[in-house]
Design a protein around this motif. Structure first.
Motif, PDB file in Angstrom:
ATOM      1  N   SER A   1       3.800   1.418   1.423  1.00  0.00           N
ATOM      2  CA  SER A   1       3.753   2.196   2.310  1.00  0.00           C
ATOM      3  C   SER A   1       4.669   3.462   1.952  1.00  0.00           C
ATOM      4  O   SER A   1       5.618   3.605   1.615  1.00  0.00           O
ATOM      5  N   GLN A   2       4.120   4.853   2.159  1.00  0.00           N
ATOM      6  CA  GLN A   2       4.942   5.967   1.839  1.00  0.00           C
ATOM      7  C   GLN A   2       6.059   6.165   2.822  1.00  0.00           C
ATOM      8  O   GLN A   2       7.264   6.137   2.565  1.00  0.00           O
ATOM      9  N   SER A   3       5.503   6.261   4.238  1.00  0.00           N
ATOM     10  CA  SER A   3       6.419   6.366   5.360  1.00  0.00           C
ATOM     11  C   SER A   3       7.250   4.982   5.468  1.00  0.00           C
ATOM     12  O   SER A   3       8.440   5.311   6.173  1.00  0.00           O
TER      13      SER A   3
ATOM     14  N   THR B   1      -4.075   6.037   1.639  1.00  0.00           N
ATOM     15  CA  THR B   1      -3.745   6.244   0.031  1.00  0.00           C
ATOM     16  C   THR B   1      -2.861   5.161  -0.448  1.00  0.00           C
ATOM     17  O   THR B   1      -3.205   4.821  -1.474  1.00  0.00           O
ATOM     18  N   SER B   2      -2.063   4.574   0.232  1.00  0.00           N
ATOM     19  CA  SER B   2      -1.277   3.348  -0.215  1.00  0.00           C
ATOM     20  C   SER B   2      -2.245   2.078  -0.517  1.00  0.00           C
ATOM     21  O   SER B   2      -1.761   1.588  -1.469  1.00  0.00           O
TER      22      SER B   2
ATOM     23  N   THR C   1       4.034   2.543   8.873  1.00  0.00           N
ATOM     24  CA  THR C   1       2.752   2.573   9.420  1.00  0.00           C
ATOM     25  C   THR C   1       2.805   1.226  10.197  1.00  0.00           C
ATOM     26  O   THR C   1       2.973   0.282   9.821  1.00  0.00           O
TER      27      THR C   1
ATOM     28  N   ALA D   1      -2.407  12.340  11.070  1.00  0.00           N
ATOM     29  CA  ALA D   1      -0.809  12.346  11.277  1.00  0.00           C
ATOM     30  C   ALA D   1      -0.422  11.693   9.863  1.00  0.00           C
ATOM     31  O   ALA D   1      -1.227  10.950   9.476  1.00  0.00           O
TER      32      ALA D   1
HETATM   33  C1  G6P Z   1      -1.657   8.276   7.126  1.00  0.00           C
HETATM   34  C2  G6P Z   1      -1.423   9.236   5.944  1.00  0.00           C
HETATM   35  C3  G6P Z   1      -1.905   8.889   4.766  1.00  0.00           C
HETATM   36  C4  G6P Z   1      -1.530   7.618   4.498  1.00  0.00           C
HETATM   37  C5  G6P Z   1      -1.666   6.261   5.253  1.00  0.00           C
HETATM   38  C6  G6P Z   1      -0.663   5.385   5.091  1.00  0.00           C
HETATM   39  O1  G6P Z   1      -3.288   8.327   7.150  1.00  0.00           O
HETATM   40  O2  G6P Z   1      -2.189  10.571   6.574  1.00  0.00           O
HETATM   41  O3  G6P Z   1      -1.768  10.025   3.920  1.00  0.00           O
HETATM   42  O4  G6P Z   1      -1.821   7.128   3.195  1.00  0.00           O
HETATM   43  O5  G6P Z   1      -1.265   7.038   6.613  1.00  0.00           O
HETATM   44  O6  G6P Z   1       0.470   5.644   5.422  1.00  0.00           O
HETATM   45  P1  G6P Z   1       1.926   5.006   4.581  1.00  0.00           P
HETATM   46  O7  G6P Z   1       2.937   5.858   5.149  1.00  0.00           O
HETATM   47  O8  G6P Z   1       1.957   3.692   5.053  1.00  0.00           O
HETATM   48  O9  G6P Z   1       1.739   5.170   3.089  1.00  0.00           O
END
Ligand code: G6P
Length: 611
Positions: free
Chosen positions: A350-352, A305-306, A355, A605
């Motif tokens: 990146s959300q998290s 999604t990012s 990654t 995940a």
């Molecule tokens: C995984 C998650 C997705 C996310 C992607 C990138 O595949 O399930 O929802 O978009 O990782 O993660 P990030 O934390 O880098 O945005």
């Protein structure tokens, strides 16, 4: 990817670990396990969810004030009881939990096998704990020293916690490439992959850095580098509220997070946008604004999604700031020997913030001299610490595996960035600037108006829930939204879905269209409206079932489509912030109606800390 939690203190450890594992389950849910130390070192583990482990242990006496827990996303070896963590060392005096991949585990395993060690599981993690035992036996050193020496020989990524029968009140933790946070309490300490298992006990945390080892008792944390140099840890105060990580009456985290978007988008803009004063500020951008203003090229990196948010940013930066943009999958970029020239600026999304591919791509771009700007959600995570500057999205914790509010927050921040740069470059007029600021402030209320149509979208979901395929088509700013709509649906409902630029349909996907194919058009009233109307006609002519996300009051679309989901009008560049919302809701309901586990879709995940 894999969740780690550990505790040492005065409380019963099992409930702390269990609750922590439930909070971390979004990181993996193939199996779960704990190890408790109370004279004996006992390991309990089970294939499946944390709740399966809980039921399995219902009748077991589990008293201990120190222990470790793990929820797994399988890499080496199938998800089963044996491959679940924790893993004992060969003499069963140590147990380990591990997040990451030990790339040279085969070589280590062969050496250890030659020495007579035997392995129960197929995992790389069991090899590591046997190896630590072996190093200690051979070097006749302390456990801390053995971990340090062992990790020097390990290739790969890890966050580990080791617990030992010979150290009844101590946890040993280390990281390289996978996150670990230490929660600092009074007479107790916590360890976890992220802060969510910790915040109900303390808001004081220490982020362990790469290549550091922590030795943790209930009263003391001592951190050294892998080179044995003592470091002085910095204690951060978390601002996260417990409420933010609970479902608060919603059936699923994903639904809660979809409904939070009026607030999360507002939070992304808080203190940054003020239309009345003509202000648009991103504190993190200030020192590097000149670099962006003079950038020859912007390279955007992300995954999932990012990456889609990055595609929206491509349109924004090119349209407003007139800077050429390339949007790259981090996983491809990192292995391509990419060309980075002086004057290129990299934006990593990146959300998290964890990654693995995005982190590696950042390191590569840095080594080639690029300035890196991060757009991340999780405060204190690895990517913001690896970048030169950045802006947090402030969407709050996102727990549903399918990203929703993080996407709209990313697009909000990236839109702000593009407009700030454009203004500094003089590539937008004052009236365009002012119009965009006003529209930014209108977005949260407009999102709310779409959420209020929730029941109508649920009705459409019911009609199409048994479809085997779906097409999502959009043009311009709505093309990335089509990709995101398709991704949402396939992630959580397991329906095959493809997103395409609407005009490209003629070059392939049109062959798929028959009376059973639902086609979702995102056809808002903007510069490509006339064109996409023709694309809708082409699908209708082939009897495809047409669902359109359209601008409120569009009578033409109303006549052409089987179903119309109306969204409020906004500035064309900000449309993705609205047009994605119905697609999130549609996917959510289809998945629920198909009986899928929305928050924990199979094989996925949330935080992908392995490549
Ligand atoms: C995984 C998650 C997705 C996310 C992607 C990138 O595949 O399930 O929802 O978009 O990782 O993660 P990030 O934390 O880098 O945005």
């Amino acid at each position: 990817m894999c969740g780690i939690v550990a505790y040492t203190g005065y409380r019963e450890a099992y409930p702390v670990l269990l609750k922590g594992l439930k909070r971390l389950e979004y990181r993996g849910y193939d199996s779960a396990g704990i190890a408790l130390l109370n004279g004996d070192l006992n390991v309990y583990k089970k294939k499946g969810k944390v709740s399966d482990l809980e039921s399995h242990l219902k009748e077991t006496q589990l008293h201990s004030t120190i222990g470790v827990g793990h929820t797994r996303w399988a890499t080496h070896g199938q998800p089963n009881d044996v491959n679940a963590h924790p893993h004992y060392s060969f003499n069963k005096r140590l147990a380990i939990i591990h997040n990451g991949i030990i790339e040279n585990y085969n070589v280590l395993k062969q050496d250890l096998t030659n020495k007579g060690y035997q392995f129960l599981s197929e995992t790389d993690s069991e090899v590591l704990v046997h190896f630590i035992e072996d190093v200690q036996a051979n070097s006749n050193c302390s456990l801390e020293e053995a971990i340090r020496l062992a990790l020097h020989q390990v290739v790969g990524a890890y966050a580990i916690v080791v617990i030992s029968k010979d150290h009844p009140d101590t946890l040993f933790a280390a990281r390289k490439g996978s996150p670990l946070v230490i929660g600092v309490g009074k007479g107790e300490h916590f360890l976890a992959s992220d802060a969510t298992p910790i915040i109900e006990y303390t808001s004081d945390v220490i982020y362990l850095d790469d290549l550091e080892i922590a030795v943790i008792t209930k009263d003391k944390v001592s951190i050294k580098s892998l080179d044995d140099v003592l470091t002085t840890p910095y204690v951060h105060t978390l601002e996260m509220e417990l409420e933010a990580i609970e479902k608060n009456g919603f059936d699923h985290f994903m639904l809660k997070e979809i409904f939070e978007q009026p607030k999360s988008v507002k939070d992304s803009m808080r203190g940054r946008v003020n239309a009345a004063k003509g202000h648009l500020l991103l504190g993190g951008l200030r020192d590097y604004l000149n670099k962006l203003v003079h950038a020859q090229r912007v390279v955007i990196l992300g995954c999932g999604t990012s990456w889609h948010a990055g595609l929206v940013a491509e349109y924004l930066f090119e349209e407003f700031a007139r800077i050429p943009v390339e949007v790259e999958y981090a996983s491809e970029f990192r292995y391509r020997n990419p060309i980075i020239n002086e004057g290129d600026v990299v934006i990593a999304i990146s959300q998290s913030g964890e990654t693995a591919d995005t982190l590696a791509a950042i390191e590569l771009a840095k080594s080639k001299g690029a300035i890196i700007f991060g757009v991340c959600n999780v405060v204190g995570s690895s990517i913001p610490r690896a970048t030169h500057a950045g802006a947090y999205t402030h969407a709050g914790p996102e727990i549903g595996v399918a990203s929703t509010k993080a996407f709209t927050a990313q697009v909000t921040v990236l839109s702000m960035m593009a407009i700030i740069v454009a203004r500094a470059k003089g590539t937008i007029t004052e009236s365009q600037y002012q119009e965009l600021l006003v529209e930014f402030e209108n977005i949260p209320a407009k999102i709310q108006r779409i959420l209020d149509k929730h029941a109508q979208i649920e009705y459409i979901a019911d009609i199409f829930k048994d479809a085997r395929n779906f097409l999502f088509l959009g043009r311009g700013y709505n093309f990335p939204v089509a990709l995101e709509g398709a991704l949402k649906l396939k992630e959580i409902s397991y329906i095959h879905a493809e997103g395409y630029p609407a005009a490209e349909m003629k070059h392939g996907p049109i062959a798929l269209i028959d009376e059973e194919m639902p086609v979702v058009f995102i056809a808002t009233r903007d510069s490509s409206y006339e064109k996409i109307i023709s694309n809708i006609q082409e699908v209708r002519a082939r009897k495809g079932r047409v669902i359109v996300v359209a601008t409120e009051g569009d009578a033409l679309v109303e006549k052409m489509a089987e179903f119309v989901i109306e969204i409020p009008h906004t500035h064309e560049a900000l449309v993705p912030l609205l047009s994605v919302i119905p697609l999130q809701i549609l996917s959510y309901h289809i998945a629920v109606m198909r009986g899928c586990n929305v928050d924990q879709p199979r094989n996925l995940a949330k935080s992908v800390t392995v490549e």
